[in-house]
Motif scaffolding. Structure first.
Motif, PDB file in Angstrom:
ATOM      1  N   TYR A  56       0.821  -1.204   0.000  1.00 10.28           N
ATOM      2  CA  TYR A  56       0.000   0.000   0.000  1.00 10.28           C
ATOM      3  C   TYR A  56       0.857   1.257   0.000  1.00 10.28           C
ATOM      4  O   TYR A  56       1.728   1.444   0.856  1.00 10.28           O
ATOM      5  CB  TYR A  56      -0.951  -0.008   1.194  1.00 10.28           C
ATOM      6  N   GLY A  61      -2.743   5.109  -0.244  1.00 11.26           N
ATOM      7  CA  GLY A  61      -3.077   3.694  -0.055  1.00 11.26           C
ATOM      8  C   GLY A  61      -3.338   2.872  -1.299  1.00 11.26           C
ATOM      9  O   GLY A  61      -3.876   1.764  -1.187  1.00 11.26           O
ATOM     10  N   HIS A  63      -2.757   0.187  -4.183  1.00 13.63           N
ATOM     11  CA  HIS A  63      -2.027  -1.095  -4.153  1.00 13.63           C
ATOM     12  C   HIS A  63      -0.986  -1.067  -5.272  1.00 13.63           C
ATOM     13  O   HIS A  63      -1.333  -1.084  -6.456  1.00 13.63           O
ATOM     14  CB  HIS A  63      -3.006  -2.249  -4.353  1.00 13.63           C
ATOM     15  N   CYS A  77       3.762   4.427  -8.291  1.00  5.83           N
ATOM     16  CA  CYS A  77       2.389   4.151  -7.855  1.00  5.83           C
ATOM     17  C   CYS A  77       1.413   4.409  -9.002  1.00  5.83           C
ATOM     18  O   CYS A  77       1.549   5.405  -9.735  1.00  5.83           O
ATOM     19  CB  CYS A  77       2.052   5.040  -6.660  1.00  5.83           C
TER      20      CYS A  77
END
Ligand code: FES
Ligand code: FE2
Length: 326
Positions: A56, A61, A63, A77
């Protein structure tokens, strides 16, 4: 102490645990993982370094294993594009003038013998030992791999198997086994060595085993290749908890041959593959027992007093982080 913390301490011991074979992740690729009841991401940087992180993103947060990408030596990310270096530092955030002081939680990783291992410690202490290098056969064809996923048992059961000499005869069809020696290595107390044999050494039902447990999730056994008493084998075993109820087992079965004719390459490859399949069948025979037996926590009852099972469980308890010896 929270219940969650107590639960992790009780069920997940401290040590090195395999999370993938090296070939599972190419440079520039990432793989979502689930171990120790947590979402993780394994990635390999462009230069080839294997890294494991909490999945995370520390920003909002997302994935990282679901749509994240590896860019050079960083993981990016999929949500707002923040990039994290191999040590977890945020080094780029599009749309921001200043790079945020965010940090992705990274796990200590060892990659050797074509296996990727992480150090797990519920108390986040640094690794206390290294995993020894194992010998590799002269050609890759003599090393075969096994992955058994989602086995419903405790990690301790997998390694207790090796000191439970009475089951070899019944579950694995060997001649009765005698323990020659079981002892904690005085110099390396995370290692438990095991010497065992049957009385003879001249039939497929006889064997001599020289094994070592290396921490709570890894072990090796040397001896005759299963089904081929004339050949030597070096097998490594790894068990890693997915959560409190299930685990993955990996094994590498190596046929150790010092010298061989090139003409014998194909036939020896078949010996290696068949011996490995025999190990798989023996593991599957164990798994039927493990998945259906009553679970036993703690060091064990007086039933085991004076047995190698008691010695093993006492040693295994030292890997629980609520034990001062770890
Ligand atoms: S959630 Fe990862 S960058 Fe925003
Ligand atoms: Fe067994």
């Amino acid at each position: 102490m929270s219940n969650d913390h107590q639960s992790r301490i009780r069920h997940y011991p401290t040590g090195w645990f395999a999370v993938a074979f090296s070939s599972d992740v190419e440079p520039g690729a990432l793989v979502p993982l689930r171990y120790f009841g947590r979402e993780l991401v394994l990635f390999r940087t462009g230069s080839g370094k294997a890294c494991v992180a909490d999945a995370y993103c520390p920003h909002m947060g997302a994935h990282l294993g679901k749509g994240g990408t590896v860019q050079g030596e960083t993981i990016r990310c999929p949500f707002h594009g923040w990039k994290f270096s191999e040590n977890g530092q945020c080094i780029d955030a599009p749309c921001r003038e200043l790079t945020p002081k965010a940090h992705l939680s990274m796990w200590p990783v060892i990659e050797q013998n074509h296996i990727i291992l992480v150090w797990h410690d519920a108390l986040n202490r640094v690794p206390k030992w290294q995993v020894p290098l194992h010998p590799e056969p002269p050609v890759p064809q003599f090393a075969k791999r096994i992955l058994l996923s989602g086995v419903r048992t405790q990690v301790r059961d997998v390694f207790e198997n090796i000191v439970d000499f009475e089951h070899f005869h019944v579950v694995h069809g060997t001649n009765p086994v005698h323990a020659n020696k079981v002892q904690v290595d005085p110099l390396f107390p995370h290692q438990l060595s095991v010497l065992a044999s049957t009385l003879g050494n001249d039939s497929p039902y006889d064997f001599e085993m020289n094994a070592m447990l290396i921490g709570p999730g890894h072990g090796k056994a040397e001896g005759a290749a299963w089904g081929y008493p004339e050949y030597r084998a070096h097998n490594t075993f790894y068990a890693t908890p997915i959560d409190e109820d299930t685990l993955d087992i990996r094994s590498v079965c190596r046929l150790l041959v010092d010298e061989f004719d090139s003409d014998a390459l194909d036939s020896l490859s078949i010996v290696a593959a068949t011996a490995c399949e025999n190990v798989r069948h023996q593991l599957e025979a164990d798994i039927v027992i493990w998945e259906n037996k009553r679970r036993e926590h703690g060091p064990g009852s007086p039933r085991y007093a004076g047995t190698y099972i008691a010695d093993f469980r006492k040693w295994y308890e030292t890997f629980h982080p609520d034990n001062a010896a770890t």
